[in-house]
Write an enzyme that holds these catalytic residues in place. Structure first.
Site, PDB file in Angstrom:
ATOM      1  N   THR A  37       0.872  -1.173   0.000  1.00 18.82           N
ATOM      2  CA  THR A  37       0.000   0.000   0.000  1.00 18.82           C
ATOM      3  C   THR A  37       0.913   1.229   0.000  1.00 18.82           C
ATOM      4  OG1 THR A  37      -0.003   0.256   2.406  1.00 18.82           O
ATOM      5  CG2 THR A  37      -1.671  -1.248   1.461  1.00 18.82           C
ATOM      6  N   THR A 101      -8.713  -4.710   6.175  1.00 15.50           N
ATOM      7  CA  THR A 101      -7.345  -5.211   6.397  1.00 15.50           C
ATOM      8  C   THR A 101      -7.153  -5.724   7.824  1.00 15.50           C
ATOM      9  OG1 THR A 101      -6.274  -3.949   4.664  1.00 15.50           O
ATOM     10  CG2 THR A 101      -4.915  -4.483   6.565  1.00 15.50           C
ATOM     11  N   THR A 131      -1.335  -3.010  19.481  1.00 22.75           N
ATOM     12  CA  THR A 131      -0.984  -1.660  19.913  1.00 22.75           C
ATOM     13  C   THR A 131      -1.524  -1.350  21.305  1.00 22.75           C
ATOM     14  OG1 THR A 131      -1.460   0.667  19.430  1.00 22.75           O
ATOM     15  CG2 THR A 131      -3.048  -0.908  18.628  1.00 22.75           C
ATOM     16  N   ASP A 132      -0.892  -0.384  21.969  1.00 21.41           N
ATOM     17  CA  ASP A 132      -1.417   0.046  23.275  1.00 21.41           C
ATOM     18  C   ASP A 132      -2.736   0.807  23.139  1.00 21.41           C
ATOM     19  OD1 ASP A 132      -0.423   2.411  22.173  1.00 21.41           O
ATOM     20  OD2 ASP A 132       0.880   2.927  23.858  1.00 21.41           O
ATOM     21  N   GLU A 133      -3.054   1.260  21.913  1.00 24.31           N
ATOM     22  CA  GLU A 133      -4.253   2.094  21.739  1.00 24.31           C
ATOM     23  C   GLU A 133      -5.548   1.335  22.020  1.00 24.31           C
ATOM     24  OE1 GLU A 133      -4.396   4.639  18.361  1.00 24.31           O
ATOM     25  OE2 GLU A 133      -2.279   5.112  18.485  1.00 24.31           O
ATOM     26  N   TYR A 156      -9.263   3.041  14.035  1.00 23.69           N
ATOM     27  CA  TYR A 156      -8.043   2.229  13.991  1.00 23.69           C
ATOM     28  C   TYR A 156      -7.951   1.309  15.203  1.00 23.69           C
ATOM     29  CZ  TYR A 156      -3.150   1.071  15.006  1.00 23.69           C
ATOM     30  OH  TYR A 156      -1.998   0.402  15.361  1.00 23.69           O
ATOM     31  N   SER A 159     -10.510  -1.429  15.343  1.00 24.37           N
ATOM     32  CA  SER A 159     -10.240  -2.553  14.432  1.00 24.37           C
ATOM     33  C   SER A 159      -9.112  -3.428  14.977  1.00 24.37           C
ATOM     34  CB  SER A 159      -9.920  -2.043  13.017  1.00 24.37           C
ATOM     35  OG  SER A 159      -8.678  -1.353  13.003  1.00 24.37           O
ATOM     36  N   LYS A 160      -8.103  -2.813  15.602  1.00 23.26           N
ATOM     37  CA  LYS A 160      -7.036  -3.607  16.199  1.00 23.26           C
ATOM     38  C   LYS A 160      -7.572  -4.407  17.400  1.00 23.26           C
ATOM     39  CE  LYS A 160      -3.157  -3.705  15.310  1.00 23.26           C
ATOM     40  NZ  LYS A 160      -2.362  -4.531  14.338  1.00 23.26           N
ATOM     41  N   GLY A 289     -11.560  13.065  18.709  1.00 20.36           N
ATOM     42  CA  GLY A 289     -11.469  11.982  19.700  1.00 20.36           C
ATOM     43  C   GLY A 289     -10.048  11.713  20.170  1.00 20.36           C
TER      44      GLY A 289
HETATM   45  P1  NAD Z   1       2.945   0.595   8.452  1.00 21.34           P
HETATM   46  O1  NAD Z   1       1.696   1.304   8.057  1.00 21.34           O
HETATM   47  O2  NAD Z   1       4.244   1.304   8.340  1.00 21.34           O
HETATM   48  O3  NAD Z   1       3.085  -0.755   7.615  1.00 21.34           O
HETATM   49  C1  NAD Z   1       1.986  -1.590   7.356  1.00 21.34           C
HETATM   50  C2  NAD Z   1       2.398  -2.554   6.239  1.00 21.34           C
HETATM   51  O4  NAD Z   1       1.275  -3.438   6.006  1.00 21.34           O
HETATM   52  C3  NAD Z   1       2.706  -1.857   4.917  1.00 21.34           C
HETATM   53  O5  NAD Z   1       3.881  -2.388   4.360  1.00 21.34           O
HETATM   54  C4  NAD Z   1       1.505  -2.179   4.043  1.00 21.34           C
HETATM   55  O6  NAD Z   1       1.800  -2.244   2.655  1.00 21.34           O
HETATM   56  C5  NAD Z   1       1.069  -3.532   4.590  1.00 21.34           C
HETATM   57  N1  NAD Z   1      -0.360  -3.806   4.355  1.00 21.34           N
HETATM   58  C6  NAD Z   1      -1.397  -2.958   4.578  1.00 21.34           C
HETATM   59  N2  NAD Z   1      -2.542  -3.548   4.201  1.00 21.34           N
HETATM   60  C7  NAD Z   1      -2.236  -4.794   3.751  1.00 21.34           C
HETATM   61  C8  NAD Z   1      -2.997  -5.860   3.230  1.00 21.34           C
HETATM   62  N3  NAD Z   1      -4.323  -5.777   3.094  1.00 21.34           N
HETATM   63  N4  NAD Z   1      -2.348  -7.001   2.866  1.00 21.34           N
HETATM   64  C9  NAD Z   1      -0.991  -7.100   2.991  1.00 21.34           C
HETATM   65  N5  NAD Z   1      -0.225  -6.096   3.454  1.00 21.34           N
HETATM   66  C10 NAD Z   1      -0.832  -4.951   3.831  1.00 21.34           C
HETATM   67  O7  NAD Z   1       2.692   0.101   9.930  1.00 21.34           O
HETATM   68  P2  NAD Z   1       3.689  -0.001  11.168  1.00 21.34           P
HETATM   69  O8  NAD Z   1       3.733   1.282  11.861  1.00 21.34           O
HETATM   70  O9  NAD Z   1       4.931  -0.648  10.722  1.00 21.34           O
HETATM   71  O10 NAD Z   1       2.865  -1.021  12.083  1.00 21.34           O
HETATM   72  C11 NAD Z   1       2.987  -2.414  11.904  1.00 21.34           C
HETATM   73  C12 NAD Z   1       2.100  -3.130  12.897  1.00 21.34           C
HETATM   74  O11 NAD Z   1       2.458  -2.756  14.227  1.00 21.34           O
HETATM   75  C13 NAD Z   1       0.610  -2.787  12.771  1.00 21.34           C
HETATM   76  O12 NAD Z   1      -0.117  -3.950  13.000  1.00 21.34           O
HETATM   77  C14 NAD Z   1       0.375  -1.751  13.854  1.00 21.34           C
HETATM   78  O13 NAD Z   1      -0.959  -1.799  14.290  1.00 21.34           O
HETATM   79  C15 NAD Z   1       1.334  -2.227  14.914  1.00 21.34           C
HETATM   80  N6  NAD Z   1       1.863  -1.197  15.825  1.00 21.34           N
HETATM   81  C16 NAD Z   1       2.427  -0.052  15.342  1.00 21.34           C
HETATM   82  C17 NAD Z   1       2.983   0.879  16.210  1.00 21.34           C
HETATM   83  C18 NAD Z   1       3.648   2.149  15.715  1.00 21.34           C
HETATM   84  O14 NAD Z   1       4.002   2.994  16.526  1.00 21.34           O
HETATM   85  N7  NAD Z   1       3.863   2.320  14.424  1.00 21.34           N
HETATM   86  C19 NAD Z   1       2.925   0.642  17.591  1.00 21.34           C
HETATM   87  C20 NAD Z   1       2.308  -0.531  18.060  1.00 21.34           C
HETATM   88  C21 NAD Z   1       1.804  -1.446  17.166  1.00 21.34           C
HETATM   89  O1  DAU Z   2       0.469   3.920  20.366  1.00 21.69           O
HETATM   90  C1  DAU Z   2       0.779   3.085  19.290  1.00 21.69           C
HETATM   91  C2  DAU Z   2       0.282   3.709  18.015  1.00 21.69           C
HETATM   92  O2  DAU Z   2       1.148   4.810  17.738  1.00 21.69           O
HETATM   93  C3  DAU Z   2       0.250   2.748  16.840  1.00 21.69           C
HETATM   94  O3  DAU Z   2      -0.674   1.736  17.104  1.00 21.69           O
HETATM   95  C4  DAU Z   2      -0.142   3.475  15.557  1.00 21.69           C
HETATM   96  O4  DAU Z   2      -0.064   2.590  14.453  1.00 21.69           O
HETATM   97  C5  DAU Z   2       0.820   4.630  15.343  1.00 21.69           C
HETATM   98  O5  DAU Z   2       0.428   5.378  14.209  1.00 21.69           O
HETATM   99  C6  DAU Z   2       0.854   5.535  16.571  1.00 21.69           C
HETATM  100  O6  DAU Z   2      -0.406   6.241  16.734  1.00 21.69           O
HETATM  101  P1  DAU Z   2      -0.464   7.780  17.157  1.00 21.69           P
HETATM  102  O7  DAU Z   2      -1.753   8.341  16.710  1.00 21.69           O
HETATM  103  O8  DAU Z   2      -0.083   7.955  18.573  1.00 21.69           O
HETATM  104  O9  DAU Z   2       0.771   8.332  16.249  1.00 21.69           O
HETATM  105  P2  DAU Z   2       0.932   9.659  15.369  1.00 21.69           P
HETATM  106  O10 DAU Z   2       2.362   9.738  14.970  1.00 21.69           O
HETATM  107  O11 DAU Z   2      -0.094   9.768  14.314  1.00 21.69           O
HETATM  108  O12 DAU Z   2       0.650  10.809  16.434  1.00 21.69           O
HETATM  109  C7  DAU Z   2       1.424  10.926  17.623  1.00 21.69           C
HETATM  110  C8  DAU Z   2       0.850  12.073  18.424  1.00 21.69           C
HETATM  111  O13 DAU Z   2       1.107  13.295  17.720  1.00 21.69           O
HETATM  112  C9  DAU Z   2      -0.648  12.027  18.599  1.00 21.69           C
HETATM  113  O14 DAU Z   2      -0.984  12.536  19.878  1.00 21.69           O
HETATM  114  C10 DAU Z   2      -1.189  12.949  17.516  1.00 21.69           C
HETATM  115  C11 DAU Z   2      -0.096  13.980  17.395  1.00 21.69           C
HETATM  116  N1  DAU Z   2       0.106  14.564  16.034  1.00 21.69           N
HETATM  117  C12 DAU Z   2       0.229  13.712  14.993  1.00 21.69           C
HETATM  118  C13 DAU Z   2       0.442  14.206  13.717  1.00 21.69           C
HETATM  119  C14 DAU Z   2       0.566  13.271  12.542  1.00 21.69           C
HETATM  120  C15 DAU Z   2       0.218  15.939  15.886  1.00 21.69           C
HETATM  121  O15 DAU Z   2       0.131  16.705  16.862  1.00 21.69           O
HETATM  122  N2  DAU Z   2       0.416  16.417  14.619  1.00 21.69           N
HETATM  123  C16 DAU Z   2       0.519  15.612  13.531  1.00 21.69           C
HETATM  124  O16 DAU Z   2       0.682  16.137  12.394  1.00 21.69           O
END
Ligand code: NAD
Ligand code: DAU
Length: 350
Positions: A37, A101, A131-133, A156, A159-160, A289
């Protein structure tokens, strides 16, 4: 030789997990399944793409027939499931994709594992990354523990949460050997610049306003991505079936403080006079939210599995900035094209 499926391996965290497993376990065959994606990028894995024990398969976890055939072909011993729609803001504007997804995709993988293992689960493992969310939003005090009741508040996280419940249900109902981990906010190289830190980096570098939602008082618990990948390695190998492990950085930061620190580092790295980047900070309309605070209590994994975060936040943030500065082409590539439309829609009316 064990064959392990890693889903979402071309994404941010997935690419670090794939890299770790391919390099550390030459006797495992690692199959990376990713739909590619907007968030998936094979450039994240350039350094390991030619390794003997690595194979990339492009495909969609929502496509049941494709998944069933993949499991028939490879006869996986284990699954580490990271593929997901992962950005909260996108889930607010387009929730349906998250249902397909994150929920349908997960149940397709659970069913395919159960069927392919034909109820003989010895030495098999289904590891669901969450995720912690899912635990909701904390007030000023308290921490999420593994037994905290689920209270997801964005499409999000809802769904998780659903995919976590399904994974746990397959353990209780069918004895599928599952393990789940719930991690806090990750940061580090290869993160797509829709998330706070790389988005802010990109804007600071280009002298553009850095959008902070609301007053910047929301708190996240930040963990360097390689620390998360190490935790995933340990849980995959040593975790107990049916258990959940919380992973966190013990590193709470308000968004405003975090961005101020990033601005200070950027001033130094870009040889700007002190305070220059900070002037770009702009408060914009809050996220709908918007969860106030996340904080993980990771005592369980620290005590039972002897994991702990190794990278100090200041060091990790500097390493991250260095990586983005050294990988200008990567950033340019992912911020051209559709990113520009996303950015306009998300920020120009705020
Ligand atoms: P990301 O968005 O960077 O990567 C997601 C990957 O999944 C991408 O490579 C995308 O192409 C692939 N994907 C999406 N839809 C798909 C589908 N239908 N089939 C196959 N592949 C698909 O996400 P991330 O930040 O690396 O997070 C990875 C996992 O960890 C997620 O499950 C997320 O919920 C979890 N997580 C993320 C964080 C964070 O801070 N980023 C924290 C805790 C948990
Ligand atoms: O807590 C784990 C989660 O952390 C993961 O499950 C998610 O996949 C990951 O995207 C992340 O979620 P957040 O919503 O916390 O991350 P994000 O980087 O989008 O935002 C971090 C914080 O910053 C949040 O309080 C929103 C704020 N923010 C975010 C963006 C993109 C801003 O203030 N400005 C911005 O432009």
């Amino acid at each position: 030789m064990k064959t392990i499926l890693i889903t979402g391996g071309a994404g941010f965290i997935g690419s670090h997990v794939v890299r770790l497993f391919v390099n550390k376990y030459p006797d495992y065959k690692i199959v990376n399944l990713d739909k590619l994606t907007y968030a998936g990028n094979l450039a994240n894995l350039k350094d390991i793409e030619k390794k003997q024990n690595y194979e990339f398969v492009k495909g969609d976890i929502v496509d049941k027939d494709f998944i069933d055939k993949l499991f028939e072909k490879y006869k996986f011993d284990g699954i580490i499931h990271l593929a997901a729609e992962s950005h909260v803001d996108r889930s607010i504007t387009n929730p349906t994709e998250f249902i397909f997804t994150n929920i349908v995709g997960t149940i397709n993988l659970l069913n395919a594992s159960k069927n392919s293992w034909k109820d003989n689960f010895e030495n098999k493992r289904f590891y669901h990354i969450s995720t912690d969310e899912v635990y909701g939003s904390l007030g000023k005090t308290g921490h999420f523990v593994e037994t905290t009741a689920y209270d997801p508040r964005s499409p999000y996280s809802a769904s998780k949460a659903c995919s976590d419940h399904l994974t746990r249900a397959y353990f209780h109902t069918y004895k599928l050997p599952v393990v789940i981990s719930n991690c806090s906010n990750n940061y580090g190289p290869y993160q797509f610049p829709e998330k706070l830190i790389p988005l802010a980096f990109n804007n600071i570098k280009n002298n553009k306003p850095v959008p902070i939602y609301g007053k910047g008082e929301n708190i996240r618990d930040w963990l360097y991505v390689e620390d998360h990948a190490n935790a995933i390695d340990i849980i995959y190998h040593k975790g107990i079936n049916g258990e959940t492990y919380n992973i966190g950085g013990n590193n709470e930061q308000t968004n405003l403080n975090l961005i101020k620190k990033l601005c200070e580092i950027m001033d130094l790295k870009l040889k700007r006079s002190k305070g220059t980047s900070g002037k770009l900070i702009t408060f914009v309309k809050d996220r709908a939210g918007h969860d106030l605070r996340y904080a993980i209590d990771s005592t369980k994994i620290q005590k039972k599995l002897k994991w702990k975060p190794l990278v100090k936040f200041e060091k990790g943030l500097e390493k991250t900035v260095d990586w983005y500065l050294e990988n200008e082409a990567w950033l340019k590539n992912v911020t051209s094209g559709s990113y520009q439309n996303y950015y306009k829609q998300q920020y120009l009316k705020r």
